[in-house]
Design a protein around this motif. Structure first.
Motif, PDB file in Angstrom:
ATOM      1  N   PHE A 122      47.768  43.408  32.413  1.00 56.83           N
ATOM      2  CA  PHE A 122      46.825  44.493  31.868  1.00 56.83           C
ATOM      3  C   PHE A 122      45.635  44.159  32.187  1.00 56.83           C
ATOM      4  CE2 PHE A 122      50.319  44.752  28.696  1.00 56.83           C
ATOM      5  CZ  PHE A 122      50.401  46.083  28.421  1.00 56.83           C
ATOM      6  N   PHE A 123      44.687  45.141  32.653  1.00 52.82           N
ATOM      7  CA  PHE A 123      43.205  45.258  33.090  1.00 52.82           C
ATOM      8  C   PHE A 123      42.549  45.980  32.042  1.00 52.82           C
ATOM      9  CE2 PHE A 123      45.656  45.253  37.373  1.00 52.82           C
ATOM     10  CZ  PHE A 123      45.506  43.772  37.603  1.00 52.82           C
ATOM     11  N   ALA A 124      41.872  45.220  31.246  1.00 53.03           N
ATOM     12  CA  ALA A 124      41.014  46.084  30.304  1.00 53.03           C
ATOM     13  C   ALA A 124      39.713  46.172  30.189  1.00 53.03           C
ATOM     14  CB  ALA A 124      41.432  45.558  29.030  1.00 53.03           C
ATOM     15  N   GLY A 125      38.921  47.191  29.801  1.00 49.95           N
ATOM     16  CA  GLY A 125      37.768  47.533  29.681  1.00 49.95           C
ATOM     17  C   GLY A 125      37.351  48.103  28.357  1.00 49.95           C
ATOM     18  N   GLY A 126      36.178  48.046  27.973  1.00 51.35           N
ATOM     19  CA  GLY A 126      35.638  48.772  26.654  1.00 51.35           C
ATOM     20  C   GLY A 126      35.003  48.077  25.780  1.00 51.35           C
ATOM     21  N   ASP A 127      35.030  48.249  24.500  1.00 46.86           N
ATOM     22  CA  ASP A 127      34.523  47.440  23.498  1.00 46.86           C
ATOM     23  C   ASP A 127      35.048  46.173  23.392  1.00 46.86           C
ATOM     24  OD1 ASP A 127      32.509  47.396  21.237  1.00 46.86           O
ATOM     25  OD2 ASP A 127      34.568  46.883  20.112  1.00 46.86           O
TER      26      ASP A 127
ATOM     27  N   ASP B 139      49.212  40.631  24.748  1.00 43.01           N
ATOM     28  CA  ASP B 139      49.816  39.392  25.186  1.00 43.01           C
ATOM     29  C   ASP B 139      51.163  39.203  24.954  1.00 43.01           C
ATOM     30  OD1 ASP B 139      47.424  38.188  25.806  1.00 43.01           O
ATOM     31  OD2 ASP B 139      47.039  37.197  23.990  1.00 43.01           O
ATOM     32  N   VAL B 140      51.602  40.035  24.058  1.00 43.39           N
ATOM     33  CA  VAL B 140      53.035  40.177  23.830  1.00 43.39           C
ATOM     34  C   VAL B 140      53.791  41.149  24.918  1.00 43.39           C
ATOM     35  CG1 VAL B 140      54.980  41.000  22.379  1.00 43.39           C
ATOM     36  CG2 VAL B 140      53.140  39.514  21.523  1.00 43.39           C
ATOM     37  N   LEU B 141      53.164  42.060  25.307  1.00 44.22           N
ATOM     38  CA  LEU B 141      53.540  43.024  26.252  1.00 44.22           C
ATOM     39  C   LEU B 141      53.548  42.688  27.675  1.00 44.22           C
ATOM     40  CD1 LEU B 141      52.395  46.536  24.721  1.00 44.22           C
ATOM     41  CD2 LEU B 141      54.867  45.287  24.672  1.00 44.22           C
ATOM     42  N   GLY B 142      52.696  42.064  28.049  1.00 42.53           N
ATOM     43  CA  GLY B 142      52.175  41.427  29.148  1.00 42.53           C
ATOM     44  C   GLY B 142      52.295  40.092  29.810  1.00 42.53           C
ATOM     45  N   ARG B 143      52.642  39.606  31.024  1.00 46.09           N
ATOM     46  CA  ARG B 143      52.316  38.336  31.307  1.00 46.09           C
ATOM     47  C   ARG B 143      51.021  37.837  31.285  1.00 46.09           C
ATOM     48  NH1 ARG B 143      54.523  39.918  36.673  1.00 46.09           N
ATOM     49  NH2 ARG B 143      52.649  39.813  38.255  1.00 46.09           N
ATOM     50  N   ALA B 144      50.128  38.596  31.702  1.00 47.30           N
ATOM     51  CA  ALA B 144      48.763  38.395  31.905  1.00 47.30           C
ATOM     52  C   ALA B 144      47.816  39.582  31.331  1.00 47.30           C
ATOM     53  CB  ALA B 144      48.343  37.966  33.096  1.00 47.30           C
ATOM     54  N   VAL B 145      46.755  39.238  30.599  1.00 44.98           N
ATOM     55  CA  VAL B 145      45.570  40.106  30.162  1.00 44.98           C
ATOM     56  C   VAL B 145      44.217  39.754  30.507  1.00 44.98           C
ATOM     57  CG1 VAL B 145      44.751  41.317  27.995  1.00 44.98           C
ATOM     58  CG2 VAL B 145      47.266  40.637  28.009  1.00 44.98           C
ATOM     59  N   TYR B 146      43.659  40.686  31.181  1.00 45.51           N
ATOM     60  CA  TYR B 146      42.442  40.306  31.827  1.00 45.51           C
ATOM     61  C   TYR B 146      41.273  41.410  31.091  1.00 45.51           C
ATOM     62  CZ  TYR B 146      44.733  37.489  34.978  1.00 45.51           C
ATOM     63  OH  TYR B 146      45.590  36.546  35.301  1.00 45.51           O
ATOM     64  N   TYR B 147      40.249  41.086  30.765  1.00 43.07           N
ATOM     65  CA  TYR B 147      39.106  41.901  30.366  1.00 43.07           C
ATOM     66  C   TYR B 147      37.760  41.951  31.187  1.00 43.07           C
ATOM     67  CZ  TYR B 147      35.134  43.793  27.408  1.00 43.07           C
ATOM     68  OH  TYR B 147      34.284  44.434  26.797  1.00 43.07           O
ATOM     69  N   PHE B 148      37.473  43.207  31.617  1.00 39.75           N
ATOM     70  CA  PHE B 148      36.343  43.207  32.708  1.00 39.75           C
ATOM     71  C   PHE B 148      35.137  43.448  32.096  1.00 39.75           C
ATOM     72  CE2 PHE B 148      40.311  42.634  34.936  1.00 39.75           C
ATOM     73  CZ  PHE B 148      39.992  41.745  35.920  1.00 39.75           C
ATOM     74  N   GLY B 149      34.792  44.078  30.871  1.00 41.48           N
ATOM     75  CA  GLY B 149      33.699  44.641  30.368  1.00 41.48           C
ATOM     76  C   GLY B 149      33.626  46.097  29.968  1.00 41.48           C
ATOM     77  N   GLU B 150      32.659  46.832  30.298  1.00 37.07           N
ATOM     78  CA  GLU B 150      32.556  48.084  29.455  1.00 37.07           C
ATOM     79  C   GLU B 150      33.689  48.981  30.187  1.00 37.07           C
ATOM     80  OE1 GLU B 150      30.056  50.569  33.150  1.00 37.07           O
ATOM     81  OE2 GLU B 150      28.868  48.789  32.279  1.00 37.07           O
TER      82      GLU B 150
END
Length: 168
Positions: A2-7, A19-30
């Motif tokens: 997962f590549f995520a952005g937002g609040d 974390d349960v759904l994917g093998r890795a989760v990354y937060y990138f900001g806005e």
């Protein structure tokens, strides 16, 4: 992945589920930044798929067995998880041993490349490799090919456009 952005607080609240759904989760900001990273990821994958299929078509046209070619390059400079994982099944597909049934990826790559290129034009970013990959994927999607893996579609495209007059 997962590549995520937002609040960030909202992201942290849903992170345990991701974390349960994917093998890795990354937060990138806005907001929107996760989408940018996903498109960049798809650009890289698409260009690599186009290049792999083009190389297999090239060696095949030059009289080299695709499986032997794969064995020779699997651990060389082009080595990657994509080449090893997809390459093994693709070598079997190319040799006619198996047929893929993955119809999801080729249209997704074409769509994502289109989105990335639209954004690149809006932001004045030069991306010739992505533009080339988009064109190849669009043309390959029009090919009548059993199965739908990106490599089989792309290989059919390269085989068709590289057919000699004697083969026609």
């Amino acid at each position: 992945i997962f590549f995520a952005g937002g609040d960030q607080a909202a992201f942290e609240a849903v992170r345990p589920v991701l974390d349960v759904l994917g093998r890795a989760v990354y937060y990138f900001g806005e907001s929107g930044s996760g989408h940018v990273v996903k498109l960049a990821h798809q650009m890289m994958m698409s260009c690599y798929f186009v290049t792999i299929a083009e190389a297999f078509a090239y060696v095949e046209k030059m009289g080299i067995d695709g499986r032997r070619f794969f064995e020779a390059i699997e651990h060389g400079g082009p080595a990657s998880g994509i080449l090893s994982g997809v390459g093994r099944s693709s070598a079997r597909v190319i040799s006619g041993e198996t047929r893929p049934d993955d119809t999801h990826y080729p249209p997704t790559f074409a769509k994502d490349l289109s989105y990335a290129l639209q954004e690149s034009f809006r932001h004045n970013i030069y991306m010739p490799a992505a533009a080339n990959a988009e064109e190849v994927f669009k043309q390959a999607l029009g090919m009548e090919v059993e199965g739908g893996s990106p490599l089989l579609k792309l290989l059919a495209f390269w085989r068709a456009i590289n057919r000699s007059e004697k083969e026609s």
